[in-house]
Motif scaffolding. Structure first.
Motif, PDB file in Angstrom:
ATOM      1  N   SER A 140       0.816  -1.199   0.000  1.00 22.48           N
ATOM      2  CA  SER A 140       0.000   0.000   0.000  1.00 22.48           C
ATOM      3  C   SER A 140       0.856   1.258   0.000  1.00 22.48           C
ATOM      4  CB  SER A 140      -0.885  -0.018   1.254  1.00 22.48           C
ATOM      5  OG  SER A 140      -1.425   1.250   1.519  1.00 22.48           O
ATOM      6  N   TYR A 174       0.442  -6.640   2.557  1.00 19.53           N
ATOM      7  CA  TYR A 174      -0.735  -7.490   2.750  1.00 19.53           C
ATOM      8  C   TYR A 174      -0.595  -8.713   1.845  1.00 19.53           C
ATOM      9  CZ  TYR A 174      -2.830  -3.390   4.941  1.00 19.53           C
ATOM     10  OH  TYR A 174      -3.095  -2.325   5.764  1.00 19.53           O
ATOM     11  N   ALA A 185      -7.369 -12.770  -1.049  1.00 22.48           N
ATOM     12  CA  ALA A 185      -8.618 -12.294  -0.446  1.00 22.48           C
ATOM     13  C   ALA A 185      -8.479 -10.867   0.071  1.00 22.48           C
ATOM     14  CB  ALA A 185      -9.067 -13.237   0.669  1.00 22.48           C
ATOM     15  N   ILE A 186      -7.404 -10.577   0.820  1.00 24.82           N
ATOM     16  CA  ILE A 186      -7.239  -9.227   1.363  1.00 24.82           C
ATOM     17  C   ILE A 186      -6.902  -8.239   0.255  1.00 24.82           C
ATOM     18  CG2 ILE A 186      -4.806  -9.552   2.028  1.00 24.82           C
ATOM     19  CD1 ILE A 186      -7.460  -7.427   3.896  1.00 24.82           C
ATOM     20  N   THR A 187      -6.091  -8.639  -0.707  1.00 24.51           N
ATOM     21  CA  THR A 187      -5.740  -7.739  -1.804  1.00 24.51           C
ATOM     22  C   THR A 187      -6.978  -7.373  -2.613  1.00 24.51           C
ATOM     23  OG1 THR A 187      -3.490  -8.620  -1.922  1.00 24.51           O
ATOM     24  CG2 THR A 187      -4.311  -7.461  -3.874  1.00 24.51           C
ATOM     25  N   ALA A 241     -10.055  -7.393  -1.592  1.00 25.98           N
ATOM     26  CA  ALA A 241     -10.915  -6.557  -0.744  1.00 25.98           C
ATOM     27  C   ALA A 241     -10.400  -5.118  -0.702  1.00 25.98           C
ATOM     28  CB  ALA A 241     -11.013  -7.150   0.655  1.00 25.98           C
ATOM     29  N   ILE A 242      -9.083  -4.947  -0.597  1.00 26.70           N
ATOM     30  CA  ILE A 242      -8.503  -3.601  -0.602  1.00 26.70           C
ATOM     31  C   ILE A 242      -8.793  -2.916  -1.925  1.00 26.70           C
ATOM     32  CG2 ILE A 242      -6.317  -2.327  -0.643  1.00 26.70           C
ATOM     33  CD1 ILE A 242      -5.281  -4.440   1.413  1.00 26.70           C
ATOM     34  N   ILE A 280     -13.599  -3.780   4.330  1.00 25.91           N
ATOM     35  CA  ILE A 280     -12.503  -4.528   3.709  1.00 25.91           C
ATOM     36  C   ILE A 280     -12.230  -5.810   4.500  1.00 25.91           C
ATOM     37  CG2 ILE A 280      -9.991  -4.515   3.317  1.00 25.91           C
ATOM     38  CD1 ILE A 280     -10.356  -1.528   2.503  1.00 25.91           C
ATOM     39  N   GLN A 281     -12.199  -5.702   5.824  1.00 28.32           N
ATOM     40  CA  GLN A 281     -11.966  -6.893   6.652  1.00 28.32           C
ATOM     41  C   GLN A 281     -13.079  -7.934   6.456  1.00 28.32           C
ATOM     42  OE1 GLN A 281     -11.331  -5.143  10.615  1.00 28.32           O
ATOM     43  NE2 GLN A 281      -9.317  -6.111  10.525  1.00 28.32           N
ATOM     44  N   GLU A 307     -15.039  -8.323   3.843  1.00 29.91           N
ATOM     45  CA  GLU A 307     -14.939  -8.881   2.488  1.00 29.91           C
ATOM     46  C   GLU A 307     -13.772  -9.865   2.378  1.00 29.91           C
ATOM     47  OE1 GLU A 307     -14.719  -5.614  -0.251  1.00 29.91           O
ATOM     48  OE2 GLU A 307     -16.793  -4.993   0.130  1.00 29.91           O
ATOM     49  N   ALA A 308     -12.659  -9.560   3.043  1.00 29.68           N
ATOM     50  CA  ALA A 308     -11.501 -10.443   2.989  1.00 29.68           C
ATOM     51  C   ALA A 308     -11.806 -11.778   3.653  1.00 29.68           C
ATOM     52  CB  ALA A 308     -10.290  -9.785   3.646  1.00 29.68           C
ATOM     53  N   VAL A 309     -12.520 -11.753   4.773  1.00 27.80           N
ATOM     54  CA  VAL A 309     -12.877 -12.986   5.476  1.00 27.80           C
ATOM     55  C   VAL A 309     -13.877 -13.800   4.640  1.00 27.80           C
ATOM     56  CG1 VAL A 309     -14.070 -13.899   7.504  1.00 27.80           C
ATOM     57  CG2 VAL A 309     -12.382 -12.089   7.760  1.00 27.80           C
TER      58      VAL A 309
END
Length: 130
Positions: free
Chosen positions: A28, A35, A39-41, A43-44, A123-124, A126-128
């Motif tokens: 970032s 990160y 999944a987290i990417t 979501a970000i 974001i958290q 969506e990542a989960v």
């Protein structure tokens, strides 16, 4: 790589996610810690789609068929103009395994940090959810 640009320009979150390797690492412009993971990417990047207005790529750098590319962009966050660059590295399958974003000027980085902080909980979630 062309698929990533087209997906971003279309604001198609599913198509963007499809360009990411499972082991992608996102760096970032406003957080020191990278990160890891698709999944987290993804979501970000969905969060970024929500906060950037008038986003457009203005230049593309990289050799045809190469694994390193840079996409220079312009956008707005409210009344703050953002200039930036997406640095992409592709794995042997042509999926993005490294994505580093840089923005300027400082006022743009500050606006981005504040806007993304407002996206953090979503974001958290969506990542989960994956």
């Amino acid at each position: 790589m062309i698929d990533f640009r087209a997906a971003v320009e279309a604001r198609d979150a599913d198509a963007i996610a499809a360009t990411l390797a499972d082991d992608v690492v996102f760096r970032s412009p406003v957080a020191f810690k990278p990160y890891p993971g698709k999944a987290i990417t993804a979501a970000i990047l969905r969060g970024v789609l929500r906060v950037f207005e008038d986003f457009r790529y203005v230049r593309e750098l990289g050799a045809e068929g190469g694994r390193d590319h840079a996409l220079v962009f312009e956008a707005r966050i409210g009344d703050v103009t953002v200039e930036g660059c997406d640095f992409l590295h592709l794995d042997e399958r042509g999926l993005i395994d490294e994505l580093t974003v840089m923005v300027r000027p400082l006022s743009a980085a500050q606006a981005l940090a504040a806007a993304m902080a407002g996206q953090f909980e979503q974001i958290q979630r969506e990542a989960v959810a994956g």
